[in-house]
Design a protein around this motif. Structure first.
Motif, PDB file in Angstrom:
ATOM      1  N   VAL A 133       1.068  -1.429  -0.196  1.00 43.33           N
ATOM      2  CA  VAL A 133      -0.451  -0.017  -0.137  1.00 43.33           C
ATOM      3  C   VAL A 133       0.516   0.665  -0.210  1.00 43.33           C
ATOM      4  N   THR A 134       0.295   1.921  -0.618  1.00 43.84           N
ATOM      5  CA  THR A 134       1.582   3.137  -1.354  1.00 43.84           C
ATOM      6  C   THR A 134      -0.133   4.559  -0.397  1.00 43.84           C
ATOM      7  N   PRO A 135       0.217   5.796   0.356  1.00 42.90           N
ATOM      8  CA  PRO A 135       1.487   5.407   1.559  1.00 42.90           C
ATOM      9  C   PRO A 135       1.452   4.003   2.489  1.00 42.90           C
ATOM     10  N   GLY A 140      -2.940  11.845   9.539  1.00 43.78           N
ATOM     11  CA  GLY A 140      -3.440  12.672   8.662  1.00 43.78           C
ATOM     12  C   GLY A 140      -4.894  12.389   8.799  1.00 43.78           C
ATOM     13  N   GLN A 141      -6.103  13.990   8.389  1.00 46.96           N
ATOM     14  CA  GLN A 141      -7.346  13.315   8.501  1.00 46.96           C
ATOM     15  C   GLN A 141      -7.699  12.860   7.056  1.00 46.96           C
ATOM     16  N   SER A 142      -7.022  12.835   5.760  1.00 47.02           N
ATOM     17  CA  SER A 142      -7.418  12.280   5.033  1.00 47.02           C
ATOM     18  C   SER A 142      -6.146  12.256   3.770  1.00 47.02           C
ATOM     19  N   GLN A 143      -6.349  11.021   3.174  1.00 53.43           N
ATOM     20  CA  GLN A 143      -5.436  10.663   2.437  1.00 53.43           C
ATOM     21  C   GLN A 143      -5.884   9.391   1.232  1.00 53.43           C
ATOM     22  N   THR A 144      -5.075   9.159  -0.111  1.00 54.96           N
ATOM     23  CA  THR A 144      -5.707   8.446  -0.988  1.00 54.96           C
ATOM     24  C   THR A 144      -4.653   7.684  -1.089  1.00 54.96           C
ATOM     25  N   PHE A 145      -5.126   6.089  -0.431  1.00 60.20           N
ATOM     26  CA  PHE A 145      -4.618   4.859  -0.889  1.00 60.20           C
ATOM     27  C   PHE A 145      -4.224   4.067  -1.696  1.00 60.20           C
ATOM     28  N   THR A 146      -3.057   3.740  -2.407  1.00 57.87           N
ATOM     29  CA  THR A 146      -2.897   3.005  -3.297  1.00 57.87           C
ATOM     30  C   THR A 146      -2.536   1.876  -2.812  1.00 57.87           C
ATOM     31  N   VAL A 147      -3.526   0.939  -3.364  1.00 59.08           N
ATOM     32  CA  VAL A 147      -3.030  -1.022  -2.578  1.00 59.08           C
ATOM     33  C   VAL A 147      -3.536  -1.430  -4.034  1.00 59.08           C
ATOM     34  N   THR A 148      -2.238  -2.750  -3.789  1.00 59.00           N
ATOM     35  CA  THR A 148      -1.798  -3.704  -4.665  1.00 59.00           C
ATOM     36  C   THR A 148      -1.941  -4.582  -4.808  1.00 59.00           C
ATOM     37  N   CYS A 175     -12.786   1.605  10.038  1.00 56.03           N
ATOM     38  CA  CYS A 175     -12.968   1.301   8.114  1.00 56.03           C
ATOM     39  C   CYS A 175     -12.343   0.873   7.259  1.00 56.03           C
ATOM     40  N   TYR A 176     -13.435  -0.100   6.788  1.00 57.40           N
ATOM     41  CA  TYR A 176     -13.538  -1.595   6.575  1.00 57.40           C
ATOM     42  C   TYR A 176     -14.080  -1.110   4.820  1.00 57.40           C
ATOM     43  N   LEU A 177     -13.146  -1.980   3.973  1.00 58.08           N
ATOM     44  CA  LEU A 177     -13.688  -1.684   2.884  1.00 58.08           C
ATOM     45  C   LEU A 177     -13.599  -3.138   1.619  1.00 58.08           C
ATOM     46  N   SER A 178     -14.690  -3.238   1.045  1.00 60.28           N
ATOM     47  CA  SER A 178     -14.560  -4.316  -0.256  1.00 60.28           C
ATOM     48  C   SER A 178     -14.738  -4.129  -1.382  1.00 60.28           C
ATOM     49  N   TYR A 179     -13.512  -5.058  -2.258  1.00 56.89           N
ATOM     50  CA  TYR A 179     -13.658  -4.801  -3.658  1.00 56.89           C
ATOM     51  C   TYR A 179     -13.893  -6.239  -3.750  1.00 56.89           C
ATOM     52  N   SER A 180     -15.236  -6.011  -4.980  1.00 50.15           N
ATOM     53  CA  SER A 180     -15.893  -7.366  -5.743  1.00 50.15           C
ATOM     54  C   SER A 180     -15.751  -7.050  -7.139  1.00 50.15           C
ATOM     55  N   VAL A 221      -9.688   1.348 -10.587  1.00 52.94           N
ATOM     56  CA  VAL A 221      -9.996  -0.101 -10.040  1.00 52.94           C
ATOM     57  C   VAL A 221      -9.107  -0.293 -11.734  1.00 52.94           C
ATOM     58  N   LEU A 222      -8.235  -0.662 -11.453  1.00 55.96           N
ATOM     59  CA  LEU A 222      -6.858  -0.909 -12.939  1.00 55.96           C
ATOM     60  C   LEU A 222      -6.383  -2.479 -12.093  1.00 55.96           C
ATOM     61  N   SER A 223      -7.134  -3.006 -13.605  1.00 56.91           N
ATOM     62  CA  SER A 223      -6.340  -4.225 -13.979  1.00 56.91           C
ATOM     63  C   SER A 223      -4.907  -4.156 -14.896  1.00 56.91           C
ATOM     64  N   SER A 224      -3.834  -4.975 -14.725  1.00 56.07           N
ATOM     65  CA  SER A 224      -2.435  -4.891 -15.793  1.00 56.07           C
ATOM     66  C   SER A 224      -1.741  -5.785 -15.582  1.00 56.07           C
ATOM     67  N   GLY A 225      -1.478  -7.122 -16.047  1.00 58.88           N
ATOM     68  CA  GLY A 225      -0.663  -7.995 -16.175  1.00 58.88           C
ATOM     69  C   GLY A 225      -1.822  -8.602 -14.907  1.00 58.88           C
ATOM     70  N   ASN A 226      -0.486  -8.707 -13.753  1.00 55.88           N
ATOM     71  CA  ASN A 226      -1.077  -9.906 -12.853  1.00 55.88           C
ATOM     72  C   ASN A 226      -1.359  -8.831 -11.906  1.00 55.88           C
ATOM     73  N   ASP A 227      -1.146  -7.561 -11.592  1.00 48.81           N
ATOM     74  CA  ASP A 227      -1.520  -6.451 -11.023  1.00 48.81           C
ATOM     75  C   ASP A 227      -2.575  -6.160 -10.791  1.00 48.81           C
ATOM     76  N   LEU A 228      -4.152  -5.826  -9.530  1.00 52.78           N
ATOM     77  CA  LEU A 228      -4.910  -5.001  -9.505  1.00 52.78           C
ATOM     78  C   LEU A 228      -4.123  -4.199  -8.231  1.00 52.78           C
ATOM     79  N   VAL A 229      -4.710  -3.124  -8.901  1.00 52.72           N
ATOM     80  CA  VAL A 229      -4.656  -1.821  -8.134  1.00 52.72           C
ATOM     81  C   VAL A 229      -6.116  -0.638  -7.781  1.00 52.72           C
TER      82      VAL A 229
END
Length: 298
Positions: A133-135, A140-148, A175-180, A221-229
């Motif tokens: 995950v990045t970062p 902070g009170q807000s942030q955009t997280f990138t999960v791979t 704070c519980y999130l789920s992707y389908s 939501v992005l799929s590229s090769g073997n990665d889900l981002v």
């Protein structure tokens, strides 16, 4: 399960063979032969250049350098013109990779010869992995997280992913999130209603469970090769302040899962209270006055 057919009836079939290999050769392969009259199953063994045999149903394991088969689990059935052969095969790691499937059948005088009937990848199923995950830390009170997440079978094999910010892997008060993948949505769990708040990537709406808010406009939501981002724009409520761990897990089409992986840490900052830092005049007297205040907010 391999099905063989004979227009003269299944009982006319004398021998059937099944081959997992790169070509229709019994060497360097998993080659099986079943004799209907004797009800025996055989596996070709390269080291002895011979067939190892056992009666169907016997507690005997046949094996060569590439695979093994427990004769007790083999099944052979006859129904009308068809003979069905059930072979629970276990492939060895050294034989991993894409292979072709061949079958042949013979009666007392005629043989079909080898026929290519399919393909199979003998590699052991590989679960997804959490790339990170990045970062991976900050506050902070807000942030955009990138999960791979990554999957050797391709990103499309990842069917679901969850991201959890909390002090433990408990999904309550979090704070519980789920992707389908099937729905192409990211949902936020709401404890108060015991329900998911569903959001589509790019939607103009937001969802809020009282601890965090997920923004749809910047959600991707992005799929590229073997990665889900997953790109997750989050803001946090004051009541959720404090140090949290970032847990991630993913699962694939075969039901394999990473389990929760502790991938980072985030401190939800406590909002600071505005304060009067200066004023003038500091003192004085009179029937009127202009007062100047300086208010600061960290």
């Amino acid at each position: 399960t391999v099905l063989y057919s004979d227009t003269d009836g299944a009982a006319d079939i004398q021998t059937v063979q099944f081959l997992v290999a790169n070509s229709p050769q019994t060497t360097n392969a998993c080659a099986f032969s079943y004799s209907r009259p004797s009800n025996q199953i055989s596996l070709f063994v390269d080291s002895s250049s011979s067939w190892a045999s056992a009666s169907v149903g016997a507690a005997v394991t046949l094996q060569n350098d590439n695979c093994s088969l427990n004769a007790a689990t083999v099944g052979a059935t006859l129904a009308g013109q068809q003979l069905g052969l059930n072979l629970p095969v276990t492939f060895k790691p050294a034989f991993a990779g894409p292979r072709k499937l061949y079958g042949s059948a013979a009666d007392l005088s005629l043989s079909s010869g080898w026929l290519e009937i399919g393909g199979w990848n003998t590699a052991n199923p590989s679960p997804p992995t959490v790339a990170g995950v990045t970062p991976s830390s900050g506050s902070g009170q807000s942030q955009t997280f990138t999960v791979t997440l990554s999957d050797l079978n391709g990103a499309a094999d990842i069917t679901a992913a969850q991201v959890l910010l909390n002090t433990s892997t408990s999904t309550a008060n979090a704070c519980y999130l789920s992707y389908s993948r099937s729905a192409n949505t990211v949902s936020l769990w709401n404890d108060s209603t015991n329900a998911w708040l569903v959001l589509s990537p790019g939607a103009s709406a937001n969802v809020d469970n009282g601890r965090c808010v997920l923004s749809g406009a910047a959600l991707t939501v992005l799929s590229s090769g073997n990665d889900l981002v997953l790109t997750l724009p989050l803001s946090f409520a004051p009541a959720f302040s404090g140090a949290k761990s970032i847990y991630i897990q993913g699962s694939d089409a075969g039901g394999l899962t990473t389990g929760w992986v502790n991938s980072g840490a985030w401190t939800v900052a406590t909002p600071a209270t505005p304060a009067v830092s200066a004023w003038s005049p500091g003192n004085g007297a009179g029937s009127s006055v202009n007062i100047s205040l300086t208010v600061s907010d960290p």
